[in-house]
Design a protein around this motif. Structure first.
Motif, PDB file in Angstrom:
ATOM      1  N   MET A  45       0.803  -1.216   0.000  1.00 29.18           N
ATOM      2  CA  MET A  45       0.000   0.000   0.000  1.00 29.18           C
ATOM      3  C   MET A  45       0.841   1.273   0.000  1.00 29.18           C
ATOM      4  O   MET A  45       0.512   2.255  -0.655  1.00 29.18           O
ATOM      5  N   LEU A  46       1.937   1.276   0.752  1.00 27.91           N
ATOM      6  CA  LEU A  46       2.733   2.494   0.923  1.00 27.91           C
ATOM      7  C   LEU A  46       3.954   2.546   0.008  1.00 27.91           C
ATOM      8  O   LEU A  46       4.913   3.265   0.287  1.00 27.91           O
ATOM      9  N   ASP A  47       3.904   1.822  -1.089  1.00 30.35           N
ATOM     10  CA  ASP A  47       5.039   1.821  -2.026  1.00 30.35           C
ATOM     11  C   ASP A  47       5.446   3.228  -2.447  1.00 30.35           C
ATOM     12  O   ASP A  47       6.627   3.539  -2.581  1.00 30.35           O
ATOM     13  N   ALA A  48       4.471   4.090  -2.665  1.00 28.82           N
ATOM     14  CA  ALA A  48       4.777   5.444  -3.151  1.00 28.82           C
ATOM     15  C   ALA A  48       5.354   6.331  -2.057  1.00 28.82           C
ATOM     16  O   ALA A  48       5.861   7.416  -2.353  1.00 28.82           O
ATOM     17  N   ASN A  49       5.324   5.887  -0.812  1.00 27.69           N
ATOM     18  CA  ASN A  49       5.782   6.717   0.307  1.00 27.69           C
ATOM     19  C   ASN A  49       7.264   6.569   0.616  1.00 27.69           C
ATOM     20  O   ASN A  49       7.794   7.287   1.462  1.00 27.69           O
ATOM     21  N   SER A  50       7.921   5.632  -0.028  1.00 28.75           N
ATOM     22  CA  SER A  50       9.359   5.455   0.225  1.00 28.75           C
ATOM     23  C   SER A  50      10.165   6.116  -0.882  1.00 28.75           C
ATOM     24  O   SER A  50       9.666   6.399  -1.966  1.00 28.75           O
ATOM     25  N   THR A  51      11.429   6.374  -0.584  1.00 30.19           N
ATOM     26  CA  THR A  51      12.339   6.994  -1.545  1.00 30.19           C
ATOM     27  C   THR A  51      13.594   6.134  -1.678  1.00 30.19           C
ATOM     28  O   THR A  51      14.384   6.086  -0.758  1.00 30.19           O
ATOM     29  N   PRO A  52      13.768   5.430  -2.808  1.00 29.61           N
ATOM     30  CA  PRO A  52      12.874   5.403  -3.963  1.00 29.61           C
ATOM     31  C   PRO A  52      11.598   4.619  -3.674  1.00 29.61           C
ATOM     32  O   PRO A  52      11.542   3.887  -2.679  1.00 29.61           O
ATOM     33  N   PRO A  53      10.574   4.782  -4.512  1.00 29.07           N
ATOM     34  CA  PRO A  53       9.317   4.079  -4.277  1.00 29.07           C
ATOM     35  C   PRO A  53       9.495   2.558  -4.329  1.00 29.07           C
ATOM     36  O   PRO A  53      10.425   2.053  -4.963  1.00 29.07           O
ATOM     37  N   GLY A  54       8.589   1.844  -3.643  1.00 31.03           N
ATOM     38  CA  GLY A  54       8.567   0.389  -3.777  1.00 31.03           C
ATOM     39  C   GLY A  54       8.979  -0.406  -2.561  1.00 31.03           C
ATOM     40  O   GLY A  54       9.003  -1.639  -2.608  1.00 31.03           O
ATOM     41  N   TYR A  55       9.305   0.271  -1.427  1.00 30.75           N
ATOM     42  CA  TYR A  55       9.823  -0.493  -0.291  1.00 30.75           C
ATOM     43  C   TYR A  55       8.803  -1.483   0.274  1.00 30.75           C
ATOM     44  O   TYR A  55       9.158  -2.622   0.594  1.00 30.75           O
ATOM     45  N   SER A  56       7.552  -1.087   0.401  1.00 26.95           N
ATOM     46  CA  SER A  56       6.546  -1.985   0.985  1.00 26.95           C
ATOM     47  C   SER A  56       6.480  -3.303   0.222  1.00 26.95           C
ATOM     48  O   SER A  56       6.463  -4.383   0.816  1.00 26.95           O
ATOM     49  N   GLY A  57       6.438  -3.207  -1.100  1.00 24.30           N
ATOM     50  CA  GLY A  57       6.382  -4.411  -1.918  1.00 24.30           C
ATOM     51  C   GLY A  57       7.654  -5.238  -1.828  1.00 24.30           C
ATOM     52  O   GLY A  57       7.602  -6.474  -1.773  1.00 24.30           O
ATOM     53  N   ARG A  58       8.812  -4.578  -1.795  1.00 20.46           N
ATOM     54  CA  ARG A  58      10.065  -5.324  -1.727  1.00 20.46           C
ATOM     55  C   ARG A  58      10.216  -6.043  -0.383  1.00 20.46           C
ATOM     56  O   ARG A  58      10.703  -7.177  -0.321  1.00 20.46           O
ATOM     57  N   ALA A  59       9.790  -5.384   0.699  1.00 22.27           N
ATOM     58  CA  ALA A  59       9.864  -6.026   2.009  1.00 22.27           C
ATOM     59  C   ALA A  59       8.915  -7.211   2.088  1.00 22.27           C
ATOM     60  O   ALA A  59       9.263  -8.281   2.608  1.00 22.27           O
ATOM     61  N   ALA A  60       7.699  -7.033   1.562  1.00 25.09           N
ATOM     62  CA  ALA A  60       6.745  -8.142   1.536  1.00 25.09           C
ATOM     63  C   ALA A  60       7.271  -9.280   0.669  1.00 25.09           C
ATOM     64  O   ALA A  60       7.114 -10.460   0.998  1.00 25.09           O
ATOM     65  N   ASN A  61       7.900  -8.928  -0.440  1.00 22.89           N
ATOM     66  CA  ASN A  61       8.476  -9.957  -1.306  1.00 22.89           C
ATOM     67  C   ASN A  61       9.548 -10.757  -0.566  1.00 22.89           C
ATOM     68  O   ASN A  61       9.625 -11.985  -0.685  1.00 22.89           O
ATOM     69  N   ALA A  62      10.370 -10.075   0.229  1.00 22.55           N
ATOM     70  CA  ALA A  62      11.410 -10.764   0.998  1.00 22.55           C
ATOM     71  C   ALA A  62      10.790 -11.769   1.966  1.00 22.55           C
ATOM     72  O   ALA A  62      11.264 -12.903   2.106  1.00 22.55           O
ATOM     73  N   ALA A  63       9.713 -11.346   2.643  1.00 18.91           N
ATOM     74  CA  ALA A  63       9.037 -12.252   3.571  1.00 18.91           C
ATOM     75  C   ALA A  63       8.432 -13.442   2.831  1.00 18.91           C
ATOM     76  O   ALA A  63       8.465 -14.583   3.326  1.00 18.91           O
ATOM     77  N   LEU A  64       7.898 -13.185   1.650  1.00 14.64           N
ATOM     78  CA  LEU A  64       7.301 -14.266   0.867  1.00 14.64           C
ATOM     79  C   LEU A  64       8.352 -15.218   0.314  1.00 14.64           C
ATOM     80  O   LEU A  64       8.103 -16.427   0.201  1.00 14.64           O
ATOM     81  N   CYS A  65       9.506 -14.694  -0.020  1.00 12.38           N
ATOM     82  CA  CYS A  65      10.600 -15.565  -0.474  1.00 12.38           C
ATOM     83  C   CYS A  65      10.996 -16.532   0.634  1.00 12.38           C
ATOM     84  O   CYS A  65      11.262 -17.718   0.386  1.00 12.38           O
ATOM     85  N   ALA A  66      11.032 -16.033   1.876  1.00 12.26           N
ATOM     86  CA  ALA A  66      11.335 -16.901   3.016  1.00 12.26           C
ATOM     87  C   ALA A  66      10.213 -17.904   3.231  1.00 12.26           C
ATOM     88  O   ALA A  66      10.454 -19.093   3.492  1.00 12.26           O
ATOM     89  N   TYR A  67       8.976 -17.440   3.118  1.00 10.22           N
ATOM     90  CA  TYR A  67       7.806 -18.310   3.273  1.00 10.22           C
ATOM     91  C   TYR A  67       7.850 -19.455   2.264  1.00 10.22           C
ATOM     92  O   TYR A  67       7.475 -20.598   2.580  1.00 10.22           O
TER      93      TYR A  67
END
Length: 240
Positions: free
Chosen positions: A122-144
């Motif tokens: 949801m907050l991808d646009a709030n990070s600099t550069p954009p996309g942190y929320s998705g990248r962090a969730a992706n990291a958790a899913l890679c572990a899952y």
């Protein structure tokens, strides 16, 4: 006596000049309207879509249907269904996890609840550069994907190391996961394997079901409690 000259070269010149004028007019119109001309060969244009570092193909986590917008971390035969919506850049989600995470994990492990986690970008646009929320969730899913039991520890660690708007680099996310789960997710993280699933499946459903994060639903009903108070979710589950 002068020999009459042929008019053929003159006619050819006039035709050629008219043709050049037509081409010039076409080019002017194309530039003025923002258009362009393409000379096509036999090759197809190269693909260039999608965010950098993400997979073009929608890949859902293991055991998750492509249109399923959550991870089902536990299943209870007679307990309530608890849906948790979170974003790894959301400060309130960090507070929620610290206050309620241990109870939620304990109830899931004991089979008291069916636990469904919705990791939002949801907050991808709030990070600099954009996309942190998705990248962090992706990291958790890679572990899952490597060990489904690792989710609670990885989730807690990502919130513990939650950055500000600057986000974290992928190598930092890989290190956090490796530190708590002992899993090398570098290749999965670099590929952005689960980002299309997060963006195209998880987030659209979350926008329809919630107004933000953190949000908890018990049997489809939004829970209205003070998330900062330890035991709040356990109490809501017991009252359900």
């Amino acid at each position: 006596m002068n020999t009459p000259r042929s008019r053929t070269p003159l006619i050819i010149g006039i035709i050629a000049g008219a043709a050049c004028l037509v081409v010039a007019v076409i080019l002017v119109i194309a530039v003025a309207t923002g258009g362009y001309l393409v000379l096509r060969g036999n090759s197809e244009p190269e693909s260039g879509g999608g965010p950098a570092g993400s997979s073009a193909e929608l890949v859902s986590p293991p055991g998750v249907a492509e249109d399923q917008p959550y991870l089902e971390l536990s299943t209870s035969a007679d307990g309530p269904v608890v849906d948790v919506y979170l974003d790894f850049l959301c400060p309130h989600c960090k507070t929620f996890q610290q206050a309620q995470g241990e109870d939620i994990t304990a109830m899931a492990d004991a089979g008291e609840i069916t636990l469904r986690v919705h990791p939002r970008p949801m907050l991808d646009a709030n990070s600099t550069p954009p996309g942190y929320s998705g990248r962090a969730a992706n990291a958790a899913l890679c572990a899952y994907a490597e060990d489904q039991r690792s989710w609670p520890a990885v989730e807690a660690a990502l919130f513990e190391e939650q950055p500000g708007a600057e986000g974290l680099e992928d190598e930092d996310l890989v290190g956090i996961v490796d530190g708590v789960a002992g899993t090398d997710i570098a290749e999965c993280q670099a590929a952005g394997t689960y980002i299309p699933w997060l963006e195209d499946v998880v987030e659209p459903e979350a926008r329809e079901s919630t107004s933000g994060t953190p949000t908890v639903l018990i049997d489809g009903e939004v829970v209205q409690v003070d998330f900062t108070q330890p035991g709040a979710i356990r109490g809501a589950v017991e009252a359900a």
